[in-house]
Design a protein around this motif. Sequence first.
Motif, PDB file in Angstrom:
ATOM      1  N   PRO A 115     -11.040   1.454  -0.125  1.00 39.16           N
ATOM      2  CA  PRO A 115     -12.025   1.125   0.925  1.00 39.16           C
ATOM      3  C   PRO A 115     -11.681  -0.138   1.716  1.00 39.16           C
ATOM      4  N   PHE A 116     -10.890  -1.045   1.102  1.00 41.11           N
ATOM      5  CA  PHE A 116     -10.510  -2.259   1.831  1.00 41.11           C
ATOM      6  C   PHE A 116      -9.464  -1.984   2.907  1.00 41.11           C
ATOM      7  N   ARG A 117      -8.839  -0.783   2.832  1.00 44.68           N
ATOM      8  CA  ARG A 117      -7.866  -0.428   3.876  1.00 44.68           C
ATOM      9  C   ARG A 117      -8.553   0.174   5.098  1.00 44.68           C
ATOM     10  N   TYR A 118      -9.772   0.644   4.920  1.00 46.09           N
ATOM     11  CA  TYR A 118     -10.506   1.232   6.030  1.00 46.09           C
ATOM     12  C   TYR A 118     -11.132   0.118   6.889  1.00 46.09           C
ATOM     13  N   ALA A 119     -11.847   0.551   7.915  1.00 48.65           N
ATOM     14  CA  ALA A 119     -12.540  -0.414   8.784  1.00 48.65           C
ATOM     15  C   ALA A 119     -13.981  -0.626   8.321  1.00 48.65           C
ATOM     16  N   ASN A 120     -14.197  -0.499   7.018  1.00 44.89           N
ATOM     17  CA  ASN A 120     -15.558  -0.606   6.486  1.00 44.89           C
ATOM     18  C   ASN A 120     -16.227  -1.943   6.811  1.00 44.89           C
ATOM     19  N   PHE A 121     -15.436  -3.003   6.858  1.00 41.80           N
ATOM     20  CA  PHE A 121     -16.024  -4.319   7.070  1.00 41.80           C
ATOM     21  C   PHE A 121     -16.729  -4.417   8.431  1.00 41.80           C
ATOM     22  N   LEU A 122     -16.392  -3.531   9.346  1.00 37.79           N
ATOM     23  CA  LEU A 122     -17.030  -3.575  10.667  1.00 37.79           C
ATOM     24  C   LEU A 122     -18.534  -3.360  10.579  1.00 37.79           C
ATOM     25  N   PHE A 123     -18.999  -2.705   9.515  1.00 40.53           N
ATOM     26  CA  PHE A 123     -20.438  -2.481   9.388  1.00 40.53           C
ATOM     27  C   PHE A 123     -21.200  -3.797   9.212  1.00 40.53           C
ATOM     28  N   PHE A 124     -20.531  -4.828   8.728  1.00 41.88           N
ATOM     29  CA  PHE A 124     -21.195  -6.123   8.616  1.00 41.88           C
ATOM     30  C   PHE A 124     -21.547  -6.693   9.995  1.00 41.88           C
ATOM     31  N   PHE A 125     -20.790  -6.287  11.007  1.00 44.91           N
ATOM     32  CA  PHE A 125     -21.088  -6.763  12.360  1.00 44.91           C
ATOM     33  C   PHE A 125     -22.402  -6.162  12.878  1.00 44.91           C
ATOM     34  N   ASP A 170       5.688 -11.181  -2.309  1.00 48.55           N
ATOM     35  CA  ASP A 170       6.354 -11.976  -3.331  1.00 48.55           C
ATOM     36  C   ASP A 170       7.475 -11.206  -4.031  1.00 48.55           C
ATOM     37  N   ARG A 171       7.592  -9.931  -3.784  1.00 51.41           N
ATOM     38  CA  ARG A 171       8.618  -9.133  -4.445  1.00 51.41           C
ATOM     39  C   ARG A 171       9.979  -9.453  -3.844  1.00 51.41           C
ATOM     40  N   PRO A 172      11.067  -9.202  -4.589  1.00 50.62           N
ATOM     41  CA  PRO A 172      12.401  -9.683  -4.192  1.00 50.62           C
ATOM     42  C   PRO A 172      13.008  -9.022  -2.970  1.00 50.62           C
ATOM     43  N   ASP A 173      12.633  -7.799  -2.634  1.00 51.56           N
ATOM     44  CA  ASP A 173      13.262  -7.153  -1.475  1.00 51.56           C
ATOM     45  C   ASP A 173      12.212  -6.379  -0.697  1.00 51.56           C
ATOM     46  N   ALA A 174      12.584  -6.039   0.558  1.00 51.72           N
ATOM     47  CA  ALA A 174      11.654  -5.375   1.459  1.00 51.72           C
ATOM     48  C   ALA A 174      11.272  -3.995   0.967  1.00 51.72           C
ATOM     49  N   THR A 175      12.205  -3.315   0.319  1.00 44.42           N
ATOM     50  CA  THR A 175      11.917  -1.965  -0.173  1.00 44.42           C
ATOM     51  C   THR A 175      10.821  -1.998  -1.224  1.00 44.42           C
ATOM     52  N   ALA A 177       8.647  -4.378  -1.558  1.00 38.47           N
ATOM     53  CA  ALA A 177       7.413  -4.822  -0.908  1.00 38.47           C
ATOM     54  C   ALA A 177       6.731  -3.661  -0.207  1.00 38.47           C
ATOM     55  N   LEU A 178       7.534  -2.810   0.486  1.00 38.60           N
ATOM     56  CA  LEU A 178       6.969  -1.655   1.170  1.00 38.60           C
ATOM     57  C   LEU A 178       6.392  -0.660   0.180  1.00 38.60           C
ATOM     58  N   ALA A 179       7.081  -0.497  -0.933  1.00 36.34           N
ATOM     59  CA  ALA A 179       6.587   0.417  -1.959  1.00 36.34           C
ATOM     60  C   ALA A 179       5.244  -0.056  -2.505  1.00 36.34           C
ATOM     61  N   ALA A 180       5.126  -1.352  -2.706  1.00 37.60           N
ATOM     62  CA  ALA A 180       3.860  -1.896  -3.192  1.00 37.60           C
ATOM     63  C   ALA A 180       2.758  -1.729  -2.148  1.00 37.60           C
ATOM     64  N   PHE A 181       3.106  -1.915  -0.869  1.00 36.04           N
ATOM     65  CA  PHE A 181       2.119  -1.804   0.202  1.00 36.04           C
ATOM     66  C   PHE A 181       1.584  -0.381   0.291  1.00 36.04           C
ATOM     67  N   LEU A 182       2.452   0.604   0.022  1.00 33.65           N
ATOM     68  CA  LEU A 182       2.049   2.004   0.105  1.00 33.65           C
ATOM     69  C   LEU A 182       1.370   2.497  -1.163  1.00 33.65           C
ATOM     70  N   ASP A 183       1.357   1.681  -2.162  1.00 31.34           N
ATOM     71  CA  ASP A 183       0.708   2.052  -3.426  1.00 31.34           C
ATOM     72  C   ASP A 183      -0.802   2.144  -3.200  1.00 31.34           C
ATOM     73  N   ASN A 185      -3.131   1.526  -5.054  1.00 29.18           N
ATOM     74  CA  ASN A 185      -3.842   0.439  -5.732  1.00 29.18           C
ATOM     75  C   ASN A 185      -3.577  -0.927  -5.102  1.00 29.18           C
ATOM     76  N   TYR A 186      -2.940  -0.919  -3.933  1.00 32.46           N
ATOM     77  CA  TYR A 186      -2.646  -2.189  -3.265  1.00 32.46           C
ATOM     78  C   TYR A 186      -3.904  -2.741  -2.588  1.00 32.46           C
ATOM     79  N   LEU A 187      -4.151  -4.009  -2.785  1.00 35.95           N
ATOM     80  CA  LEU A 187      -5.289  -4.702  -2.180  1.00 35.95           C
ATOM     81  C   LEU A 187      -4.742  -5.830  -1.311  1.00 35.95           C
ATOM     82  N   SER A 188      -4.951  -5.739   0.019  1.00 33.66           N
ATOM     83  CA  SER A 188      -4.369  -6.704   0.947  1.00 33.66           C
ATOM     84  C   SER A 188      -5.200  -7.980   1.010  1.00 33.66           C
ATOM     85  N   VAL A 189      -4.603  -9.055   0.517  1.00 26.90           N
ATOM     86  CA  VAL A 189      -5.254 -10.359   0.615  1.00 26.90           C
ATOM     87  C   VAL A 189      -5.304 -10.817   2.068  1.00 26.90           C
ATOM     88  N   LEU A 190      -4.217 -10.547   2.802  1.00 29.91           N
ATOM     89  CA  LEU A 190      -4.137 -10.999   4.191  1.00 29.91           C
ATOM     90  C   LEU A 190      -5.192 -10.325   5.060  1.00 29.91           C
TER      91      LEU A 190
END
Length: 443
Positions: A115-125, A170-175, A177-183, A185-190
């Motif tokens: 749900p954090f990947r969706y635009a759900n936070f817009l409902f707070f507006f 923080d992972r050692p290579d871009a591959t 990092a991308l794999a983690a981003f597509l997981d 269970n990934y939660l974007s702090v940024l």
Amino acid sequence: MSTADLGARARLEAAFAGEERRGLMLAAAARSVAVVLIIGWTALVQPERGLAYAWVAVTASIFVVTGFAQFALYRRRLGPALMPYVFIAVDCLILAAVLIVPNPFASVPIPLPMPFRYANFLFFFVLLMQMTFSFRPSLVLWTGACGAGAWTLAFLWVRSHPGVITDPADRPDATAALAAFLDPNYLSVLKYQYEIVVFLLVSAGLALLVWRSRSLVAERADAERERGNLARYFSPKVVDVLAERDEPLGRVRRQAVGALFADLVGFTTLAEDITPEEVMAMLRAFHGRMEDEVFRHGGCLEKFIGDALLATFGVPDVGTRDATDALACARGMLAALGEWNRERQAEGLMPLRMGVGLHYGQVVLGDIGSRRSMAFATVGDTINVASRLQALTRELDASVVASGALVAAIQREGADVGLLEGLKPRGPHTLRGRDTPLDLWGG
């Protein structure tokens, strides 16, 4: 600040409080309507049906119910002053829970971070929009804080679950990092940080806008009150000029003015034979007609004293025809009285007579009174002389008695010397309270 200003400020704050309550009612109704529209829109785009969609509709309907509950409470003026703050805090917590807690009836369960990947936070507006209707800056700021706090609690709750991935950079290579981003269970702090920062900035900006709007309303109310005070004394044309000044009436000072004192003859006796309502109606009619003439000739209406009135010419600024305007006003007032008498006689009423005293000389201008009640006034011997001259109209059997000083001033101004026609010299007279006789003219 004077007592009058404090009273005006208190009335303005009371008006703001009333508008805040009506704004909260409007906000609650608008929020409920928005939720209904969202539920309808969700019915069209939601792939889930049956119990899964019913879960979505029921949880969203919570906001419809709480919205109407708030509307009813605000309308009946129930609850403490802090009630809107409690409501918005609860709304934010419920909204965060509704957006994050998984649907137990979903055909395909989704990971908690999704749900954090969706635009759900817009409902707070939507909640933030609701609070801007309140016209209360502190409530808008509180909404920003509650929304950010509720979303932060939801973020921390999801992050605390095992298997949730954050910070792929923080992972050692871009591959990797991308794999983690597509997981899933990934939660974007940024992304969470962006949402919180933007939400807080928008809430602060809206609070500032609401505060500025309130300030403009208060300034406008102050300006209109000051303009209304000026309109009690000056003609609309003069008020327009004075309203543009920081200090409309200027400092206390001494200057030459034309003074006019008018009084109805025999009014006291007449008032004894008619009802109180008729007395007041007559005075209002008289005052209204005389006020029109004073303002038409650019005069300052100092005050009404029962059936008498005092007007000055050359206030607040000395003009080039102040004495001339004083006499012209007297002529206009007598003409207006004649027209009114014709109306009265047509109604079977007695005609009225009026005496006018005119003088020209130095006066002191400024505010007089106490801290509780102040008024702009002109004081001095010139005003007293005008009153004495009005009293002489009966003795000299004249409608207008003017001093030689006023006549001389009219001749010096040369603006309309023809106004002096009809005024005849009445010789020197010693007025009560004065040792030096004055040359008088009457007509």
